[in-house]
Design an enzyme around this catalytic site. Structure first.
Site, PDB file in Angstrom:
ATOM      1  N   HIS A 160     -43.624  72.122 -24.714  1.00 58.50           N
ATOM      2  CA  HIS A 160     -42.563  71.626 -23.825  1.00 58.50           C
ATOM      3  C   HIS A 160     -41.696  72.775 -23.365  1.00 58.50           C
ATOM      4  CE1 HIS A 160     -41.249  71.410 -28.024  1.00 58.50           C
ATOM      5  NE2 HIS A 160     -40.037  71.738 -27.594  1.00 58.50           N
ATOM      6  N   HIS A 171     -37.806  73.532 -22.092  1.00 55.59           N
ATOM      7  CA  HIS A 171     -36.437  73.024 -22.026  1.00 55.59           C
ATOM      8  C   HIS A 171     -35.829  73.449 -20.690  1.00 55.59           C
ATOM      9  CE1 HIS A 171     -35.870  72.363 -26.488  1.00 55.59           C
ATOM     10  NE2 HIS A 171     -36.863  73.235 -26.530  1.00 55.59           N
TER      11      HIS A 171
END
Ligand code: 5GP
Length: 145
Positions: A107, A109
């Protein structure tokens, strides 16, 4: 070492992808899903995760899938910037627990920054109210489509 291990299909983000856990979504297509971080470091802290891959981190990501995924990361970063108009924007990701990674599905951010506001701790503190996350997501969504 957590940098090199098997992908755990029961990690939190895999559950969110399967719909087994709720999330406040701002963007989704067949390549990526973006949703609000429940322990936001600032207003609008958004996560963008790839779909259809079992990548624990950036090193695991198949290079042929990377371009399309990064396109979505940029799209969501632009949407966050347009919606919230911060003074700056951090786009970052961590690989392995010693680097700060706590959820082992790749992922990025997206963390808006304002000159006058301090940053909350990473993956810590009190969980945000869903209503508060929905309010911010409602602002971002129209720009992410
Ligand atoms: P990492 O530490 O792996 O770079 O980032 C994981 C992020 O996921 C953290 O910022 C943390 O606040 C967030 N997070 C942890 N659990 C959940 C959850 O159940 N839902 C959402 N939306 N975010 C989560």
């Amino acid at each position: 070492m957590t940098l090199h291990a098997d992908y755990d299909p029961d990690n939190i983000f895999a559950k969110i992808l399967r719909g087994d856990m709720p999330s406040v979504k701002v963007f989704e297509d067949d390549i990526a899903l973006a949703f609000m971080d429940v322990f936001p470091q600032s207003d609008g802290h958004t996560l963008v995760i790839p779909k259809q891959v079992q990548a624990r981190n950036f090193l695991d990501m198949p290079s042929e899938a990377l371009g399309a995924y990064m396109d979505r990361v940029q799209n969501v970063a632009r949407a966050v910037e347009k919606a919230l108009q911060p003074d700056g924007l951090v786009v970052t990701q961590f690989n392995g627990a010693p680097a700060g990674q706590t959820v082992f599905h790749l992922h990025f951010h997206i963390i808006p920054r304002w000159e006058s506001r301090s940053l909350a701790g990473h993956a810590s503190g009190q969980m945000a109210e869903i209503g508060y996350l929905e309010e911010i997501a409602n602002k971002i969504r129209p720009f992410a489509e």
